[in-house]
Design a protein around this motif. Sequence first.
Motif, PDB file in Angstrom:
ATOM      1  N   SER A 135      66.359  35.420   9.215  1.00  0.00           N
ATOM      2  CA  SER A 135      67.146  35.799   7.906  1.00  0.00           C
ATOM      3  C   SER A 135      67.900  37.042   7.978  1.00  0.00           C
ATOM      4  N   GLY A 136      67.428  38.072   8.776  1.00  0.00           N
ATOM      5  CA  GLY A 136      68.159  39.246   8.752  1.00  0.00           C
ATOM      6  C   GLY A 136      67.675  40.093   8.075  1.00  0.00           C
ATOM      7  N   LEU A 137      66.491  39.828   7.310  1.00  0.00           N
ATOM      8  CA  LEU A 137      65.763  40.580   6.448  1.00  0.00           C
ATOM      9  C   LEU A 137      64.459  41.106   6.914  1.00  0.00           C
ATOM     10  N   THR A 138      63.888  42.197   6.729  1.00  0.00           N
ATOM     11  CA  THR A 138      62.564  42.684   7.065  1.00  0.00           C
ATOM     12  C   THR A 138      61.650  42.059   6.743  1.00  0.00           C
ATOM     13  N   VAL A 139      60.472  41.865   7.221  1.00  0.00           N
ATOM     14  CA  VAL A 139      59.340  41.193   6.516  1.00  0.00           C
ATOM     15  C   VAL A 139      58.880  41.485   4.930  1.00  0.00           C
ATOM     16  N   ALA A 140      59.074  42.872   4.869  1.00  0.00           N
ATOM     17  CA  ALA A 140      58.685  43.600   3.470  1.00  0.00           C
ATOM     18  C   ALA A 140      59.968  43.057   2.577  1.00  0.00           C
ATOM     19  N   GLN A 141      60.957  42.834   2.951  1.00  0.00           N
ATOM     20  CA  GLN A 141      62.089  42.391   1.847  1.00  0.00           C
ATOM     21  C   GLN A 141      62.061  40.970   1.975  1.00  0.00           C
ATOM     22  N   ALA A 142      61.855  40.113   2.727  1.00  0.00           N
ATOM     23  CA  ALA A 142      61.601  38.713   2.540  1.00  0.00           C
ATOM     24  C   ALA A 142      60.200  38.379   1.736  1.00  0.00           C
ATOM     25  N   ASP A 143      59.231  39.443   1.665  1.00  0.00           N
ATOM     26  CA  ASP A 143      58.139  39.325   0.724  1.00  0.00           C
ATOM     27  C   ASP A 143      58.626  39.553  -0.555  1.00  0.00           C
ATOM     28  N   SER A 177      69.882  37.439 -10.580  1.00  0.00           N
ATOM     29  CA  SER A 177      70.951  36.928  -9.816  1.00  0.00           C
ATOM     30  C   SER A 177      70.625  37.069  -8.276  1.00  0.00           C
ATOM     31  N   THR A 178      71.188  36.118  -7.524  1.00  0.00           N
ATOM     32  CA  THR A 178      71.261  36.367  -6.070  1.00  0.00           C
ATOM     33  C   THR A 178      71.922  37.702  -5.733  1.00  0.00           C
ATOM     34  N   ARG A 179      72.960  37.910  -6.617  1.00  0.00           N
ATOM     35  CA  ARG A 179      73.831  38.908  -6.243  1.00  0.00           C
ATOM     36  C   ARG A 179      73.271  40.432  -6.290  1.00  0.00           C
ATOM     37  N   ALA A 180      72.328  40.185  -7.636  1.00  0.00           N
ATOM     38  CA  ALA A 180      71.648  41.574  -7.801  1.00  0.00           C
ATOM     39  C   ALA A 180      70.403  41.709  -6.950  1.00  0.00           C
ATOM     40  N   LEU A 181      69.851  40.555  -6.454  1.00  0.00           N
ATOM     41  CA  LEU A 181      68.647  40.727  -5.306  1.00  0.00           C
ATOM     42  C   LEU A 181      69.301  41.392  -3.829  1.00  0.00           C
ATOM     43  N   ALA A 182      70.763  41.000  -3.637  1.00  0.00           N
ATOM     44  CA  ALA A 182      71.174  41.405  -2.344  1.00  0.00           C
ATOM     45  C   ALA A 182      71.526  42.764  -2.402  1.00  0.00           C
ATOM     46  N   ARG A 183      72.096  43.128  -3.687  1.00  0.00           N
ATOM     47  CA  ARG A 183      72.216  44.493  -3.780  1.00  0.00           C
ATOM     48  C   ARG A 183      71.037  45.442  -3.655  1.00  0.00           C
ATOM     49  N   GLU A 184      69.765  45.049  -4.280  1.00  0.00           N
ATOM     50  CA  GLU A 184      68.634  45.705  -4.257  1.00  0.00           C
ATOM     51  C   GLU A 184      68.232  45.885  -2.785  1.00  0.00           C
TER      52      GLU A 184
END
Length: 194
Positions: A73-81, A94-101
């Motif tokens: 996914s291109g995310l770290t394990v911590a981000q994916a959790d 929103s997915t946009r806010a999550l992507a920004r965070e």
Amino acid sequence: MVAKYSVRDYCDMYLIYGRCNGKSLRTAEEYARRYPSRHPLDVNVIRRLDDRLRNTGSVWATANLHDFGRSWSGLTVAQADAIPHRVEETPDVSTRALAREMTSSKSTVHRLLQSKRLYPFRYTTVQSLKPDDYQKRVAFCEWRQQNTDNSFIAPILWTDEACFTRDGVFNHHNSHIRHSACNPSAETSGMLVS
């Protein structure tokens, strides 16, 4: 394609890399000294390994992840959790806010949420009829049939709008909630519709 290094090889590399204080050249030399029968280590291999572990939490390169049927996914394990936990706390994020965070792309966050079976549902306002409303509606219809005075009907604004407010603006476009695979309307007595 057969991998040059096994998981054990990568673990040994990374342990030596840590003991060598993050020096790639020293790591390659120490690895060759300790494991002469293994495939020789290039400094770029250890640098890429360090980058993969920091960014994805996996020793496998992207191509190998797909070969083994795992998604990347291109995310770290911590981000994916963290993303599903954040959605659980605030389902209307929103997915946009999550992507920004998470400093990631919107599509990556969206794919992760779909893989966790969290889908967006839009709010749809509906009129809720109560059990005692039926008698009131029948009484009004009977009263209207008996009253032939059109002065009551003339000032009524007839519209086909399902929802309008005093200022005439009501936008449901950004009103949504993330929920598990089942439609939340089944749990909230029909107040939400996907």
